[in-house]
Design a protein around this motif. Structure first.
Motif, PDB file in Angstrom:
ATOM      1  N   ALA A   1     -34.063  51.683 -67.303  1.00 29.84           N
ATOM      2  CA  ALA A   1     -32.768  50.998 -67.224  1.00 29.84           C
ATOM      3  C   ALA A   1     -31.688  51.751 -67.987  1.00 29.84           C
ATOM      4  O   ALA A   1     -30.501  51.659 -67.658  1.00 29.84           O
ATOM      5  N   ASN A   2     -32.092  52.533 -68.986  1.00 32.91           N
ATOM      6  CA  ASN A   2     -31.150  53.364 -69.743  1.00 32.91           C
ATOM      7  C   ASN A   2     -30.982  54.756 -69.151  1.00 32.91           C
ATOM      8  O   ASN A   2     -30.259  55.585 -69.699  1.00 32.91           O
TER       9      ASN A   2
ATOM     10  N   SER B   1     -29.685  46.908 -64.975  1.00 35.30           N
ATOM     11  CA  SER B   1     -29.035  48.049 -65.622  1.00 35.30           C
ATOM     12  C   SER B   1     -27.582  48.074 -65.199  1.00 35.30           C
ATOM     13  O   SER B   1     -27.279  48.246 -64.009  1.00 35.30           O
ATOM     14  N   GLU B   2     -26.677  47.845 -66.143  1.00 34.94           N
ATOM     15  CA  GLU B   2     -25.237  47.838 -65.883  1.00 34.94           C
ATOM     16  C   GLU B   2     -24.869  46.898 -64.741  1.00 34.94           C
ATOM     17  O   GLU B   2     -24.019  47.190 -63.911  1.00 34.94           O
ATOM     18  N   GLY B   3     -25.542  45.741 -64.703  1.00 35.11           N
ATOM     19  CA  GLY B   3     -25.263  44.733 -63.686  1.00 35.11           C
ATOM     20  C   GLY B   3     -25.966  44.942 -62.367  1.00 35.11           C
ATOM     21  O   GLY B   3     -25.840  44.110 -61.462  1.00 35.11           O
ATOM     22  N   ASN B   4     -26.717  46.047 -62.229  1.00 33.82           N
ATOM     23  CA  ASN B   4     -27.452  46.338 -60.992  1.00 33.82           C
ATOM     24  C   ASN B   4     -28.912  45.938 -61.129  1.00 33.82           C
ATOM     25  O   ASN B   4     -29.527  46.181 -62.180  1.00 33.82           O
TER      26      ASN B   4
ATOM     27  N   ALA C   1     -27.579  59.880 -62.965  1.00 30.12           N
ATOM     28  CA  ALA C   1     -28.249  60.175 -61.689  1.00 30.12           C
ATOM     29  C   ALA C   1     -29.537  59.367 -61.555  1.00 30.12           C
ATOM     30  O   ALA C   1     -29.858  58.875 -60.466  1.00 30.12           O
ATOM     31  N   ILE C   2     -30.269  59.219 -62.662  1.00 26.02           N
ATOM     32  CA  ILE C   2     -31.506  58.441 -62.624  1.00 26.02           C
ATOM     33  C   ILE C   2     -31.217  56.975 -62.317  1.00 26.02           C
ATOM     34  O   ILE C   2     -31.895  56.352 -61.486  1.00 26.02           O
ATOM     35  N   LYS C   3     -30.210  56.443 -62.954  1.00 21.52           N
ATOM     36  CA  LYS C   3     -29.830  55.049 -62.684  1.00 21.52           C
ATOM     37  C   LYS C   3     -29.450  54.862 -61.228  1.00 21.52           C
ATOM     38  O   LYS C   3     -29.847  53.885 -60.585  1.00 21.52           O
TER      39      LYS C   3
END
Length: 620
Positions: free
Chosen positions: A294-295, A256-259, A308-310
């Motif tokens: 992931a979103n 997710s966003e590179g993580n 916050a969830i990410k």
């Protein structure tokens, strides 16, 4: 010969019935990647600001993992999560600021590993007019080592066709957007088959099920699962697999966003997220649930704080999984094998072998475009129209005859120019793909393309010239006819070289077309037909004008230095060389024109070759 069309072959291959070379990998590979970080520079401030500052953006943020022989790793994540970037980095095809370590059996990427690695891109980059068999046979001839004979390489291609269930469509063309061919699933299996020819130990696939229905996707992944069972290390990106596909993956990496949010067995993914406080409310496809997380969506509530969830999931990974992954990396499960990388030659085949295969393949593919119905009709219609307009033009109508020769130089300056301009932009993706896999040298490809186009590019101007020459009633001698034909074909080759150079340097079809039009129009205007008294400060353009030299050579094939014609209404006799549009270029000095065009013929092609190496179309 066995009729393979009548065979009732299974769509999903049976690895136990496959040829010995496909039952297991030649060199099992353990892939390890630790703290992989990738940065790119982006321009900030927009085009309106004079001093736009560049800043770096993190695409991959410390991703680790390991994949063993016999395992299939699936990378999941929404668009823009970094899946393809990571896959490209692991495949040894990513440049730029890449930090961290990637090892293959404990060693960095090398020539020997490149020979044992297959990479299937998301888009199926295939020649549309080649059949399935031709596509795989040509690939086998280029990629398999020269220690194998031609017949053995063909046998390898036949084995792959059988293994991947392509026998039913073996004689069907690949097709394209405007050409009906094989289905999307069959096209994807052909792409996989190209990589399977080398019996890779490590196989990378970017979105192999993209755009396919669930049944076809199941067949593709089943094929990959069988290949992994043969001791291969399989790594793929996949967007939204069905639950059936999800449980076929040995390992799953969620980004997710590179993580990294999860790395481990696919069967344990839901249990892990439940342990950190994220469990699905209803029974659902595990991949759908993982993509929701992931979103930043946990329960379908649009009001929840997705950022916050990410962040919570990233922190949970660092707290619970990061140490486990690092511990797995520390285990010495690398397969230590002797490496002869220093002795291994970079290329599988000799320059001549590469050239001959590429030459034959190029002619077979591009003949459909060079001799398309619309192009043949276009040339014939223009030839007949020109022949009628200049029908049996006598020498006393010198302006008309000079106009015909200038029309020759103009029409056959523009036509091959625009045919050649599109060559490299259209071939760019194929060139990048095949060169990245180490199939051939750039020089062998370039020579095969340029020489292979010659017989096809010279046929239409020859037919055009023959029709208009006799319809216009020009000089009835074999010498004049063939010298004129030589001058015209010489011009075609020079214009083609200019088009190749522009296309390779610009690599954008619209921009290249605009630039080519401007250059060729400049050559025409400065060639001495429209303007006989060109100002000195711009008259130098005629010395680099293909049109001017072509016009001069064509005039020299028809008229002698002391030849006369009837002028002033037929009452006087004048010298042809004194006619205004002819006097501007002259009837002498043809040898200089031939040499100047020879220089341009070589120079333009040299520029095209250097442009391909300079602009980074491929990595040498």
């Amino acid at each position: 010969m066995v009729d393979v069309e009548a065979q009732n072959l299974p769509v999903t291959p049976d690895i136990n019935n496959a040829p010995a070379i496909f039952k297991k990998a030649n060199l099992p590979v353990t892939l390890k990647f630790e703290d992989v970080v990738y940065r790119i520079k982006i321009e900030a401030g927009g085009v309106l600001k004079k001093k736009a500052k560049s800043e770096e953006r993190l695409i991959l943020k410390g991703i680790s993992g390991t994949v063993l022989p016999g395992e299939m790793l699936a990378m999941l994540g929404p668009s823009g999560s970094g899946k393809t970037t990571l896959l490209t980095a692991l495949g040894g095809r990513l440049g730029g600021k890449l930090a961290g370590s990637v090892s293959y059996n404990g060693k960095p990427f090398s020539n020997s590993m490149k020979r044992n690695t297959g990479f299937v891109t998301q888009d199926d980059i295939l020649y549309p007019h080649l059949t399935v068999t031709e596509t795989l046979v040509y690939t086998a001839l280029l990629r398999l080592p020269k220690s194998l004979s031609k017949s053995e390489k063909v046998e390898h291609a036949e084995a792959v066709i059988s293994q991947l269930g392509l026998s039913r469509c073996r004689n069907s063309i690949i097709g394209g957007p405007f050409l009906r061919g094989v289905s999307g699933g069959e096209r994807k299996r052909v792409s996989i088959g190209q990589e399977m020819l080398i019996n890779p130990s490590l196989l990378f696939l970017d979105e192999p099920t993209s755009g396919l229905d669930s049944t076809t996707a199941q067949k593709i992944v089943s094929t990959l699962w069988e290949l992994a069972n043969g001791g291969r290390t399989v790594v793929m990106t996949i967007h939204q697999p069905s639950s059936r596909l999800f449980y076929m993956f040995h390992k799953v990496l969620l980004l997710s966003e590179g993580n990294p949010l999860y790395f481990g067995k696919g069967a344990n993914a839901l249990e892990y997220f439940s342990s950190v406080g994220f469990a699905p409310d209803v029974a659902m496809n595990p991949s759908d649930f993982l993509l929701d997380l992931a979103n930043g969506v946990s329960r379908g509530d649009s009001n929840e704080d997705q950022a916050a969830i990410k962040q919570t999931l990233v922190s949970a990974y660092k707290a619970h999984l990061s140490s486990v992954v690092k511990a797995e990396l520390a285990v010495d499960n690398n397969l230590h094998t002797s490496s002869n990388d220093k002795k291994l030659k970079r290329w599988s085949n000799t320059w001549w072998d590469q050239f001959s295969v590429l030459f034959r393949r190029g002619i077979k593919e591009r003949k459909h475009e060079s001799f398309s119905t619309i192009k043949i009709v276009q040339v014939l219609v223009v030839a007949l129209l020109a022949g009628l307009l200049w029908w049996q033009s006598p020498i006393d109508h010198l302006q008309d005859q000079a106009g015909l020769f200038f029309f020759y130089s103009g029409f056959w300056g523009f036509y091959p120019l625009f045919q050649a301009i599109f060559t490299f932009p259209q071939e760019r993706m194929m060139l990048s793909k095949e060169r990245a896999s180490g199939m051939y040298r750039l020089s062998s490809y370039f020579m095969a393309l340029t020489l292979g186009d010659l017989p096809m590019e010279l046929v239409l101007p020859t037919v055009f010239y023959a029709i208009t020459y006799w319809m216009a009633g020009l000089k009835h001698t074999a010498q004049a006819f063939f010298l004129g034909l030589f001058a015209l074909l010489y011009s075609v080759l020079c214009s083609q070289g200019l088009g190749l150079a522009i296309g390779a340097a610009v690599m954008d079809q619209k921009s290249a077309t605009t630039l080519g039009s401007v250059i060729m129009l400049t050559f025409l205007l400065a060639s001495g037909y429209y303007v006989q008294h060109v100002p000195k400060f711009i008259s130098w353009v005629k010395y680099i004008s293909i049109s001017q030299y072509t016009f001069k050579l064509l005039l020299g094939t028809q008229y002698d230095h002391d030849q006369t014609y009837h002028c002033n209404g037929g009452n006087q006799t004048c010298l042809v060389r004194d006619f205004p549009s002819i006097k501007a270029v002259g009837l002498g000095g043809n040898a200089v024109s031939v040499i100047a065009m020879a220089v341009m013929l070589v120079m333009y092609r040299l520029i095209a070759y250097l442009a391909l190496t300079r602009i980074g179309v491929i990595k040498k």
